[in-house]
Enzyme design. Sequence first.
Site, PDB file in Angstrom:
ATOM      1  N   LYS A   1       0.016   3.790  -2.736  1.00  0.00           N
ATOM      2  CA  LYS A   1      -1.067   4.725  -2.403  1.00  0.00           C
ATOM      3  C   LYS A   1      -0.577   6.256  -2.341  1.00  0.00           C
ATOM      4  O   LYS A   1      -0.993   7.185  -2.678  1.00  0.00           O
ATOM      5  CB  LYS A   1      -2.024   4.535  -1.351  1.00  0.00           C
ATOM      6  CG  LYS A   1      -2.679   3.333  -1.463  1.00  0.00           C
ATOM      7  CD  LYS A   1      -3.529   3.099  -0.217  1.00  0.00           C
ATOM      8  CE  LYS A   1      -4.454   1.677  -0.338  1.00  0.00           C
ATOM      9  NZ  LYS A   1      -4.076   0.539  -0.274  1.00  0.00           N
TER      10      LYS A   1
ATOM     11  N   SER B   1       0.847  -1.179  -0.150  1.00  0.00           N
ATOM     12  CA  SER B   1       0.082   0.095  -0.049  1.00  0.00           C
ATOM     13  C   SER B   1       0.802   1.436   0.194  1.00  0.00           C
ATOM     14  O   SER B   1       0.314   2.452   0.009  1.00  0.00           O
ATOM     15  CB  SER B   1      -0.876  -0.118   1.341  1.00  0.00           C
ATOM     16  OG  SER B   1      -2.177  -0.662   0.980  1.00  0.00           O
TER      17      SER B   1
ATOM     18  N   SER C   1      -6.311   3.117   4.391  1.00  0.00           N
ATOM     19  CA  SER C   1      -5.541   2.439   3.258  1.00  0.00           C
ATOM     20  C   SER C   1      -6.531   1.680   2.643  1.00  0.00           C
ATOM     21  O   SER C   1      -6.754   0.625   2.282  1.00  0.00           O
ATOM     22  CB  SER C   1      -4.713   1.474   3.980  1.00  0.00           C
ATOM     23  OG  SER C   1      -3.663   0.946   2.870  1.00  0.00           O
TER      24      SER C   1
ATOM     25  N   ASN D   1      -8.361   0.539  -0.511  1.00  0.00           N
ATOM     26  CA  ASN D   1      -8.021   0.142  -1.744  1.00  0.00           C
ATOM     27  C   ASN D   1      -9.010   0.740  -2.957  1.00  0.00           C
ATOM     28  O   ASN D   1      -8.468   1.288  -3.784  1.00  0.00           O
ATOM     29  CB  ASN D   1      -7.956  -1.387  -1.792  1.00  0.00           C
ATOM     30  CG  ASN D   1      -6.711  -1.940  -1.203  1.00  0.00           C
ATOM     31  OD1 ASN D   1      -5.685  -1.221  -0.774  1.00  0.00           O
ATOM     32  ND2 ASN D   1      -6.759  -3.332  -0.940  1.00  0.00           N
TER      33      ASN D   1
ATOM     34  N   THR E   1       1.425   3.020   5.670  1.00  0.00           N
ATOM     35  CA  THR E   1       1.905   1.470   5.952  1.00  0.00           C
ATOM     36  C   THR E   1       1.527   0.680   4.654  1.00  0.00           C
ATOM     37  O   THR E   1       0.704   1.111   3.747  1.00  0.00           O
ATOM     38  CB  THR E   1       1.094   0.801   7.087  1.00  0.00           C
ATOM     39  OG1 THR E   1      -0.339   1.067   6.739  1.00  0.00           O
ATOM     40  CG2 THR E   1       1.480   1.744   8.300  1.00  0.00           C
ATOM     41  N   GLY E   2       1.898  -0.374   4.634  1.00  0.00           N
ATOM     42  CA  GLY E   2       1.721  -1.389   3.536  1.00  0.00           C
ATOM     43  C   GLY E   2       1.808  -2.713   3.864  1.00  0.00           C
ATOM     44  O   GLY E   2       2.821  -3.065   4.553  1.00  0.00           O
ATOM     45  N   SER E   3       0.854  -3.807   3.428  1.00  0.00           N
ATOM     46  CA  SER E   3       1.174  -4.871   3.770  1.00  0.00           C
ATOM     47  C   SER E   3       0.450  -6.253   2.846  1.00  0.00           C
ATOM     48  O   SER E   3      -0.711  -5.639   2.571  1.00  0.00           O
ATOM     49  CB  SER E   3       0.701  -5.183   5.424  1.00  0.00           C
ATOM     50  OG  SER E   3       0.636  -6.677   5.560  1.00  0.00           O
TER      51      SER E   3
ATOM     52  N   ASP F   1      -9.706 -13.004  -3.228  1.00  0.00           N
ATOM     53  CA  ASP F   1      -9.945 -11.609  -2.617  1.00  0.00           C
ATOM     54  C   ASP F   1     -11.227 -11.016  -3.084  1.00  0.00           C
ATOM     55  O   ASP F   1     -11.498  -9.684  -2.461  1.00  0.00           O
ATOM     56  CB  ASP F   1      -8.707 -10.764  -2.839  1.00  0.00           C
ATOM     57  CG  ASP F   1      -7.340 -11.220  -2.113  1.00  0.00           C
ATOM     58  OD1 ASP F   1      -7.837 -11.980  -0.937  1.00  0.00           O
ATOM     59  OD2 ASP F   1      -6.358 -10.963  -2.362  1.00  0.00           O
TER      60      ASP F   1
END
Length: 479
Positions: free
Chosen positions: A66, A63, A309, A311, A422-424, A155
């Site tokens: 973004k 993420s 975050s 999407n 953040t991103g994961s 997903d």
Amino acid sequence: MTSVKQFGRSARAENHQTLTEQIHTIVNDKRLKGAIAGVSIRSAITGEILFDHHGDTRLTPASNMKLLTAAAALQTLGSDYKFQTEVLADHRHGEIIKGNLYLKGKGDPTLLPEDFDSLAEQLKLQGITQVNGDLIGDESWYDSEYLSEDMIWSDEDEYYGAQVSALTASPNQDYDAGTLMIKVSPNSGEGSLSGVKVIPETDTISIINNAKTVNENEDAEIKINRKHGTNTIVVSGTISKNSNPEKAWVAVWNPASYALNLFGQSLKKHGIELKGEEKLGKTPDQAIRLAEKKSMPLSDLLLPFMKLSNNGHAEVLVKEMGKVMKEEGSFQAGLEVIRSVLQEEGLNPDDMCLRDGSGISQISLIQTNQLSFLLYRIQDKPWFDFYLNSLPIAGMPERMVGGTLRNRLSNTDAEGVIYAKTGSLIGVTSLSGYVRSEHPLIFSIILNQFIDEDEMEKIEDQLAIVLANYNGETNAKAD
């Protein structure tokens, strides 16, 4: 093993060490064996690289993608940009719509059930009581590619994997467009079916309820899944009879039909009779506009987008940039706009692989040096304050302040100092942003190909604490 809080205290004690020495110790931690760490640290004032560890290596950003999308959207659309939703008709004769009534979506990801009520009320105040034709939902503002090309099918029913449509709806003010909420409650009798409620109520989905209420001493777990390619949602498992209701957000199949159905309910609620059917189609050019709804400005949308975050917001912005700048509401056109903005800011998009706007792709690749350079370059933009304030702030407990960092770095020197995205993903974690301290820094950390995500977040947090304690000293530019 040293805890994050312990590390925060020791960082102050080891201030005689330079930035390079402290970070070098962390990026060579044995927990990173077999993984790849990209770290780029710059002065926020001069842009000078103070530390570079694999900064030119392409890594999957999750993420942190973004950060690019938000910057490009602010640059091209502007902080005041608003999405529109329109209601149009073929012909109106007094209180009657002769022909069809059209609900035309133009990408607004923030439409709530009450917004459809507001549109219906606008019609009611004009004296309209009947639609002789059909109610047509128009999502043609964007193309029909609803999911970015690297979205995995498993997903598609998750809230973070919702379809992107120009006509969509959200269940609450998190604005997860294209989703609804399933609420499961226990019943009093053990072994009886649990209660299931859909929020908002809609005729476009069907529920198969196999969930049962069990004794409070039994293990309980509720599972909620939408059957692939359908709007059939299966609720299974067990819930303890004394437990609180459980909630889950589920992405719908065909969000335009979902939004249209909510509007149809609003028409009925306001006493406007529909003679025809609800269906999807296109608004004719000669249709007359009767009502409209404008979204919040982009500057406000950035908060749920970046703090939480989201999407869907990222992918909507990609398509909207394509529509506005290239007259094509597609992922491809929008990504071309992002590449153009990056190039204008002195980055090299040809040295990256950009596959979507949200970072859910496992194929996207960027370098931490380029990402940190973008964060440096945009500081003089007129919209930068909106951008900065949209970033999660370390250790701040309020959801729309701390965002995805609200439960991290509390009671350390990084609390309230680190503003970062953040991103994961599986095997990917990232943290990039700004150090708002006496010696301001810009940083980008991307970790790939690891096994234990919890340990990688601890490494990110240790790096963030070192940066928060930076005293202006460094002895090298590269590791």
